[in-house]
Design a protein around this motif. Structure first.
Motif, PDB file in Angstrom:
ATOM      1  N   ASN A  99       0.790  -1.234   0.000  1.00  0.00           N
ATOM      2  CA  ASN A  99       0.000   0.000   0.000  1.00  0.00           C
ATOM      3  C   ASN A  99       0.824   1.287   0.000  1.00  0.00           C
ATOM      4  OD1 ASN A  99      -2.467  -1.414  -0.037  1.00  0.00           O
ATOM      5  ND2 ASN A  99      -2.258  -1.775   2.158  1.00  0.00           N
ATOM      6  N   TRP A 100       2.024   1.227  -0.555  1.00  0.00           N
ATOM      7  CA  TRP A 100       2.813   2.433  -0.761  1.00  0.00           C
ATOM      8  C   TRP A 100       2.463   2.990  -2.139  1.00  0.00           C
ATOM      9  CZ3 TRP A 100       5.693   4.757   2.885  1.00  0.00           C
ATOM     10  CH2 TRP A 100       6.125   3.996   3.970  1.00  0.00           C
ATOM     11  N   ASN A 101       2.329   4.298  -2.244  1.00  0.00           N
ATOM     12  CA  ASN A 101       2.041   4.962  -3.517  1.00  0.00           C
ATOM     13  C   ASN A 101       3.317   5.611  -4.040  1.00  0.00           C
ATOM     14  OD1 ASN A 101      -0.808   4.461  -3.375  1.00  0.00           O
ATOM     15  ND2 ASN A 101      -0.884   6.038  -1.793  1.00  0.00           N
ATOM     16  N   LEU A 102       3.643   5.329  -5.288  1.00  0.00           N
ATOM     17  CA  LEU A 102       4.816   5.928  -5.915  1.00  0.00           C
ATOM     18  C   LEU A 102       4.497   7.386  -6.227  1.00  0.00           C
ATOM     19  CD1 LEU A 102       7.652   5.679  -7.154  1.00  0.00           C
ATOM     20  CD2 LEU A 102       6.554   4.912  -9.260  1.00  0.00           C
ATOM     21  N   VAL A 103       5.282   8.302  -5.679  1.00  0.00           N
ATOM     22  CA  VAL A 103       5.089   9.735  -5.922  1.00  0.00           C
ATOM     23  C   VAL A 103       5.868  10.151  -7.158  1.00  0.00           C
ATOM     24  CG1 VAL A 103       5.423  12.057  -4.968  1.00  0.00           C
ATOM     25  CG2 VAL A 103       4.710  10.187  -3.473  1.00  0.00           C
ATOM     26  N   ASN A 104       7.161   9.805  -7.199  1.00  0.00           N
ATOM     27  CA  ASN A 104       7.975  10.135  -8.368  1.00  0.00           C
ATOM     28  C   ASN A 104       9.276   9.350  -8.356  1.00  0.00           C
ATOM     29  OD1 ASN A 104       9.728  11.479  -6.570  1.00  0.00           O
ATOM     30  ND2 ASN A 104       8.730  13.442  -6.917  1.00  0.00           N
ATOM     31  N   ILE A 105       9.935   9.383  -9.502  1.00  0.00           N
ATOM     32  CA  ILE A 105      11.263   8.782  -9.670  1.00  0.00           C
ATOM     33  C   ILE A 105      12.149   9.866 -10.266  1.00  0.00           C
ATOM     34  CG2 ILE A 105      12.648   7.022 -10.828  1.00  0.00           C
ATOM     35  CD1 ILE A 105      10.148   5.289 -10.993  1.00  0.00           C
ATOM     36  N   VAL A 106      13.312  10.074  -9.672  1.00  0.00           N
ATOM     37  CA  VAL A 106      14.268  11.054 -10.173  1.00  0.00           C
ATOM     38  C   VAL A 106      15.541  10.290 -10.528  1.00  0.00           C
ATOM     39  CG1 VAL A 106      15.574  13.140  -9.625  1.00  0.00           C
ATOM     40  CG2 VAL A 106      13.281  12.824  -8.665  1.00  0.00           C
ATOM     41  N   GLU A 107      16.044  10.526 -11.740  1.00  0.00           N
ATOM     42  CA  GLU A 107      17.276   9.872 -12.172  1.00  0.00           C
ATOM     43  C   GLU A 107      18.285  10.934 -12.568  1.00  0.00           C
ATOM     44  OE1 GLU A 107      16.853   6.523 -14.823  1.00  0.00           O
ATOM     45  OE2 GLU A 107      14.763   6.315 -14.256  1.00  0.00           O
TER      46      GLU A 107
END
Length: 159
Positions: A99-107
């Motif tokens: 139940n974790w929601n992905l907010v964003n991915i930064v590369e």
């Protein structure tokens, strides 16, 4: 003639033994995984709802965690030769199961994944280090509470 029969039998036995010992080495070791090349979670976890891929070694001297009255805080570090793309996919799949929601991915040379849920945040960072190793850092803590501020009335100046 007996010499050639013995030599033939010995050669055949060696070939069969070699084939039986090395023939199975090309079999896949996916353990029934639906997605070839996907990573599996470790069995023992510091936080039961934040998985860690198999193959990463804990770095306890660089890690800490604290839990009291329902508040959890921790910085857990791991290292291993896991592929960073596979780690990103692992967390996209596994964190949703908890139940974790992905907010964003930064590369930007390293990879940073931000997850959140009701009152916690989890930041997962993957950083390449020497000799093809990846340093994985899991930072877990409470969400900051947003307190709305009252609008201040502008100060009128008399000119």
């Amino acid at each position: 003639m007996k010499f050639f029969v013995k030599l033939f039998c010995l050669s055949t036995a060696c070939c069969l033994l070699t084939t039986s010992l090395t023939g199975c080495s090309t079999l896949s070791n996916n353990k029934g995984s639906a997605n070839p090349g996907s990573l599996e979670p470790q069995a023992i976890l510091k936080f039961t709802d934040v998985p860690v891929p198999v193959g990463l070694k804990s770095l306890p001297e660089q890690s800490y965690s604290f839990e009291s009255s329902g508040v959890r805080v921790g910085v857990l570090k791991y290292q291993g030769k896991n592929n960073p793309d596979q780690i990103v996919n692992f967390y996209k799949e596994q964190m949703a199961m908890y139940n974790w929601n992905l907010v964003n991915i930064v590369e930007y040379g390293q990879r940073l994944m931000n997850f959140e849920r009701e009152n916690e945040t989890c930041i997962i960072t993957m950083q390449p280090i020497d000799w093809g190793y990846t340093l994985l850092t899991i930072s877990l803590g409470p969400k900051s509470q947003y307190l709305p501020r009252k609008a201040r009335t502008p100060v009128k100046s008399e000119l």
